[in-house]
Design a protein around this motif. Structure first.
Motif, PDB file in Angstrom:
ATOM      1  N   GLU A  11     -23.916  28.917  61.802  1.00  0.00           N
ATOM      2  CA  GLU A  11     -24.921  28.522  60.503  1.00  0.00           C
ATOM      3  C   GLU A  11     -25.449  27.134  60.651  1.00  0.00           C
ATOM      4  OE1 GLU A  11     -23.080  30.053  56.891  1.00  0.00           O
ATOM      5  OE2 GLU A  11     -22.743  31.872  57.494  1.00  0.00           O
ATOM      6  N   ARG A  12     -24.722  26.347  60.938  1.00  0.00           N
ATOM      7  CA  ARG A  12     -24.984  24.829  60.964  1.00  0.00           C
ATOM      8  C   ARG A  12     -25.559  24.403  62.355  1.00  0.00           C
ATOM      9  NH1 ARG A  12     -19.740  23.760  59.399  1.00  0.00           N
ATOM     10  NH2 ARG A  12     -19.272  22.823  61.315  1.00  0.00           N
ATOM     11  N   ASP A  13     -25.302  25.416  63.396  1.00  0.00           N
ATOM     12  CA  ASP A  13     -25.670  24.998  64.808  1.00  0.00           C
ATOM     13  C   ASP A  13     -25.631  26.349  65.638  1.00  0.00           C
ATOM     14  OD1 ASP A  13     -26.396  24.311  67.442  1.00  0.00           O
ATOM     15  OD2 ASP A  13     -24.645  22.858  67.514  1.00  0.00           O
ATOM     16  N   PRO A  14     -26.787  26.873  65.587  1.00  0.00           N
ATOM     17  CA  PRO A  14     -27.146  28.260  66.238  1.00  0.00           C
ATOM     18  C   PRO A  14     -26.665  28.286  67.705  1.00  0.00           C
ATOM     19  CG  PRO A  14     -28.898  27.895  64.729  1.00  0.00           C
ATOM     20  CD  PRO A  14     -28.174  26.610  64.788  1.00  0.00           C
ATOM     21  N   LEU A  15     -26.916  27.145  68.219  1.00  0.00           N
ATOM     22  CA  LEU A  15     -26.573  26.806  69.691  1.00  0.00           C
ATOM     23  C   LEU A  15     -25.145  26.505  70.094  1.00  0.00           C
ATOM     24  CD1 LEU A  15     -29.934  24.906  71.001  1.00  0.00           C
ATOM     25  CD2 LEU A  15     -29.119  27.285  71.285  1.00  0.00           C
ATOM     26  N   LEU A  16     -24.249  26.594  68.886  1.00  0.00           N
ATOM     27  CA  LEU A  16     -22.966  26.147  69.166  1.00  0.00           C
ATOM     28  C   LEU A  16     -22.548  25.276  69.931  1.00  0.00           C
ATOM     29  CD1 LEU A  16     -21.607  29.959  69.107  1.00  0.00           C
ATOM     30  CD2 LEU A  16     -21.432  28.257  67.271  1.00  0.00           C
ATOM     31  N   ARG A  17     -23.084  24.022  69.684  1.00  0.00           N
ATOM     32  CA  ARG A  17     -22.685  22.896  70.520  1.00  0.00           C
ATOM     33  C   ARG A  17     -21.611  22.065  70.411  1.00  0.00           C
ATOM     34  NH1 ARG A  17     -27.882  22.085  68.523  1.00  0.00           N
ATOM     35  NH2 ARG A  17     -29.720  22.176  69.808  1.00  0.00           N
ATOM     36  N   CYS A  18     -20.750  21.713  71.536  1.00  0.00           N
ATOM     37  CA  CYS A  18     -19.560  21.246  71.410  1.00  0.00           C
ATOM     38  C   CYS A  18     -19.733  20.058  70.535  1.00  0.00           C
ATOM     39  CB  CYS A  18     -18.948  20.889  72.822  1.00  0.00           C
ATOM     40  SG  CYS A  18     -17.558  19.812  72.839  1.00  0.00           S
ATOM     41  N   GLU A  19     -18.479  20.075  69.516  1.00  0.00           N
ATOM     42  CA  GLU A  19     -18.671  18.816  68.452  1.00  0.00           C
ATOM     43  C   GLU A  19     -18.240  17.703  69.123  1.00  0.00           C
ATOM     44  OE1 GLU A  19     -17.120  19.716  64.527  1.00  0.00           O
ATOM     45  OE2 GLU A  19     -16.788  21.741  65.180  1.00  0.00           O
ATOM     46  N   VAL A  20     -17.913  17.453  70.360  1.00  0.00           N
ATOM     47  CA  VAL A  20     -17.555  16.413  71.099  1.00  0.00           C
ATOM     48  C   VAL A  20     -18.597  15.997  71.966  1.00  0.00           C
ATOM     49  CG1 VAL A  20     -16.028  15.181  72.761  1.00  0.00           C
ATOM     50  CG2 VAL A  20     -15.071  16.635  71.084  1.00  0.00           C
ATOM     51  N   CYS A  21     -19.170  16.765  72.867  1.00  0.00           N
ATOM     52  CA  CYS A  21     -20.021  16.333  74.077  1.00  0.00           C
ATOM     53  C   CYS A  21     -21.224  17.020  73.729  1.00  0.00           C
ATOM     54  CB  CYS A  21     -19.611  16.579  75.351  1.00  0.00           C
ATOM     55  SG  CYS A  21     -19.627  18.359  75.761  1.00  0.00           S
ATOM     56  N   THR A  22     -21.557  17.812  72.751  1.00  0.00           N
ATOM     57  CA  THR A  22     -22.825  18.650  72.465  1.00  0.00           C
ATOM     58  C   THR A  22     -23.301  19.527  73.646  1.00  0.00           C
ATOM     59  OG1 THR A  22     -24.531  16.854  73.363  1.00  0.00           O
ATOM     60  CG2 THR A  22     -23.593  16.755  71.094  1.00  0.00           C
ATOM     61  N   PHE A  23     -22.417  19.686  74.471  1.00  0.00           N
ATOM     62  CA  PHE A  23     -22.844  20.818  75.506  1.00  0.00           C
ATOM     63  C   PHE A  23     -22.939  22.274  74.668  1.00  0.00           C
ATOM     64  CE2 PHE A  23     -21.408  24.506  78.205  1.00  0.00           C
ATOM     65  CZ  PHE A  23     -22.403  24.107  79.621  1.00  0.00           C
ATOM     66  N   SER A  24     -23.991  22.886  75.110  1.00  0.00           N
ATOM     67  CA  SER A  24     -24.080  24.357  74.738  1.00  0.00           C
ATOM     68  C   SER A  24     -24.044  25.229  75.820  1.00  0.00           C
ATOM     69  CB  SER A  24     -25.408  24.549  73.890  1.00  0.00           C
ATOM     70  OG  SER A  24     -25.932  25.889  73.491  1.00  0.00           O
ATOM     71  N   PHE A  25     -23.194  26.490  75.810  1.00  0.00           N
ATOM     72  CA  PHE A  25     -23.448  27.367  76.692  1.00  0.00           C
ATOM     73  C   PHE A  25     -24.629  28.267  76.661  1.00  0.00           C
ATOM     74  CE2 PHE A  25     -18.694  26.486  76.121  1.00  0.00           C
ATOM     75  CZ  PHE A  25     -18.137  26.562  77.485  1.00  0.00           C
ATOM     76  N   ALA A  26     -25.076  28.241  75.476  1.00  0.00           N
ATOM     77  CA  ALA A  26     -26.409  28.944  75.484  1.00  0.00           C
ATOM     78  C   ALA A  26     -27.525  28.501  76.076  1.00  0.00           C
ATOM     79  CB  ALA A  26     -26.469  29.201  74.125  1.00  0.00           C
ATOM     80  N   GLU A  27     -27.618  27.075  76.023  1.00  0.00           N
ATOM     81  CA  GLU A  27     -28.605  26.349  76.622  1.00  0.00           C
ATOM     82  C   GLU A  27     -28.276  26.290  78.108  1.00  0.00           C
ATOM     83  OE1 GLU A  27     -29.860  22.918  73.433  1.00  0.00           O
ATOM     84  OE2 GLU A  27     -28.125  22.569  74.274  1.00  0.00           O
ATOM     85  N   ARG A  28     -27.265  26.217  78.615  1.00  0.00           N
ATOM     86  CA  ARG A  28     -26.898  26.149  79.929  1.00  0.00           C
ATOM     87  C   ARG A  28     -27.226  27.374  80.806  1.00  0.00           C
ATOM     88  NH1 ARG A  28     -27.752  24.295  84.452  1.00  0.00           N
ATOM     89  NH2 ARG A  28     -25.850  23.768  85.766  1.00  0.00           N
ATOM     90  N   TYR A  29     -26.411  28.445  80.214  1.00  0.00           N
ATOM     91  CA  TYR A  29     -26.068  29.951  80.956  1.00  0.00           C
ATOM     92  C   TYR A  29     -27.179  30.647  80.367  1.00  0.00           C
ATOM     93  CZ  TYR A  29     -22.011  27.383  82.663  1.00  0.00           C
ATOM     94  OH  TYR A  29     -21.288  26.510  83.395  1.00  0.00           O
ATOM     95  N   GLY A  30     -28.148  30.583  79.412  1.00  0.00           N
ATOM     96  CA  GLY A  30     -28.939  31.323  78.808  1.00  0.00           C
ATOM     97  C   GLY A  30     -28.264  32.520  78.102  1.00  0.00           C
TER      98      GLY A  30
END
Length: 87
Positions: A11-30
């Motif tokens: 709800e806060r971050d639809p891309l589910l970015r890592c709270e440490v490094c901000t990596f998003s599996f959705a952004e990287r792997y579609g």
């Protein structure tokens, strides 16, 4: 509890970015990465007192790499300590 924590985080971050490094599996792997993130217990399960009930706020959402780094040594790094290492 993990499912609830992930839903609240989404709800806060639809891309589910890592709270440490901000990596998003959705952004990287579609599409294959949509909805994936790992939940890290701030208090190690092995150190929980009898009867302890984990709450969603006891979990930090992290990517697999940061999750491994948090568990690399005892005592565990706190997620804010790992963030500081990346700066």
């Amino acid at each position: 509890v993990v499912r609830i924590a992930k839903e609240r985080y989404r709800e806060r971050d639809p891309l589910l970015r890592c709270e440490v490094c901000t990596f998003s599996f959705a952004e990287r792997y579609g599409p294959k990465g949509i909805g994936y993130i790992e939940a890290h217990h701030v208090l190690p399960v092995s150190e929980m007192p009898p009867g302890h009930r984990t709450k969603p706020e006891d979990l930090v959402m992290v990517c697999a790499n940061c999750h491994v780094m948090l568990h690399l040594r005892r005592p565990w790094l706190q997620h804010d300590e790992l963030i500081a290492l990346l700066q």
